[in-house]
Design an enzyme around this catalytic site. Structure first.
Site, mmCIF file in Angstrom:
data_model
loop_
_atom_site.group_PDB
_atom_site.id
_atom_site.type_symbol
_atom_site.label_atom_id
_atom_site.label_comp_id
_atom_site.label_asym_id
_atom_site.label_seq_id
_atom_site.Cartn_x
_atom_site.Cartn_y
_atom_site.Cartn_z
ATOM 1 N N ILE A 17 -1.830 10.277 -5.782
ATOM 2 C CA ILE A 17 -3.145 9.949 -5.211
ATOM 3 C C ILE A 17 -3.502 10.854 -4.028
ATOM 4 O O ILE A 17 -4.675 11.092 -3.763
ATOM 5 C CB ILE A 17 -3.245 8.455 -4.844
ATOM 6 C CG1 ILE A 17 -4.719 8.049 -4.699
ATOM 7 C CG2 ILE A 17 -2.435 8.141 -3.586
ATOM 8 C CD1 ILE A 17 -4.964 6.572 -4.788
ATOM 9 N N ASN A 30 -1.410 -1.832 5.257
ATOM 10 C CA ASN A 30 -1.029 -3.120 5.832
ATOM 11 C C ASN A 30 -2.062 -3.457 6.903
ATOM 12 O O ASN A 30 -2.865 -2.616 7.285
ATOM 13 C CB ASN A 30 0.411 -3.096 6.376
ATOM 14 C CG ASN A 30 0.604 -2.063 7.472
ATOM 15 O OD1 ASN A 30 -0.144 -2.023 8.443
ATOM 16 N ND2 ASN A 30 1.591 -1.190 7.308
ATOM 17 N N GLY A 38 5.571 3.437 0.958
ATOM 18 C CA GLY A 38 4.853 3.578 -0.309
ATOM 19 C C GLY A 38 3.621 4.453 -0.208
ATOM 20 O O GLY A 38 3.626 5.500 0.443
ATOM 21 N N ASP A 40 0.840 3.936 1.347
ATOM 22 C CA ASP A 40 0.338 3.985 2.720
ATOM 23 C C ASP A 40 1.007 5.125 3.492
ATOM 24 O O ASP A 40 0.334 5.960 4.105
ATOM 25 C CB ASP A 40 0.601 2.635 3.396
ATOM 26 C CG ASP A 40 -0.128 2.441 4.705
ATOM 27 O OD1 ASP A 40 -1.053 3.211 5.011
ATOM 28 O OD2 ASP A 40 0.229 1.499 5.430
ATOM 29 N N SER A 127 -0.998 -3.700 -4.167
ATOM 30 C CA SER A 127 -0.099 -4.862 -4.013
ATOM 31 C C SER A 127 1.062 -4.921 -5.004
ATOM 32 O O SER A 127 1.835 -5.866 -4.965
ATOM 33 C CB SER A 127 -0.863 -6.198 -4.059
ATOM 34 O OG SER A 127 -1.520 -6.430 -2.838
#
Length: 188
Positions: A17, A30, A38, A40, A127
């Site tokens: 991504i 978060n 991950g 993030d 998620s």
């Protein structure tokens, strides 16, 4: 796998991504908006300090980002123009409003894209990593929200991509897109 609804191309791909050349990529963030693991962590590392600086400004203004909500920042060094940060729910068995919260993640990202008149967006599998949301259910929610968005024909987005990190998620998203395609053909 690719489908088109009202001129909106919806597709699932297996890719990184952080390399997406779109108006916005979505970050599975978060609530602190300060980076993490991950997706993030990968987005913050690849995008550089400009993303974190924008996140600090958002924290000063509103104190973070609640689960199910979304905020938009610069994309820093990424090929995308923006990062839309959304906070997905932690899976607790499904009876703590997790499906509604996950649905709201996608809805709020799409709304932000429209507010900023973006034409392309790439979503990760929100998620489904450390937050433990079952992947089949998460894919079903993601595709159904995007399908509903495209069916209204009112948004600015012309391209919506589900960027899967692995082949298992890609297969789930392709299956959901195939079902969406069948339901559209049944209507026609």
């Amino acid at each position: 796998m690719k489908i088109v609804i009202n001129g909106v191309t919806i597709e699932a791909v297996q890719a990184d991504i952080t390399r997406e050349q779109v108006d916005a990529i979505v970050n599975a963030a978060n609530s602190s908006l300060l980076g993490g693991g991950g997706v993030d962590g990968a987005i913050h590392r690849a995008g550089g300090p400009a993303i974190l600086e924008d996140c600090y400004r958002i924290r000063e203004r509103q104190g973070g980002c609640p689960t199910g909500e979304a905020v938009i920042t610069t994309a820093g060094n990424l090929p995308a123009r923006h990062v839309i940060h959304t906070v997905g729910p932690v899976w607790n068995g499904g009876d703590q409003l997790e499906p509604d919260l996950l649905r709201h993640c996608y809805i709020h990202c799409l709304q932000l894209a429209d507010e900023h008149k973006l034409t392309s967006i790439s979503f990760p599998n929100i998620s489904t990593g450390i937050y433990g949301y079952p992947k089949p259910e998460a894919a079903e929610i993601a595709v159904s929200v995007v399908q509903q968005y495209a069916e209204t024909g009112n948004g600015s987005l012309e391209q919506i991509r589900f960027v899967c990190f692995d082949g298992d998620n890609l297969a789930l998203y392709e299956q959901q897109l195939e079902q969406a395609k069948s339901s559209i053909e049944d209507i026609l």
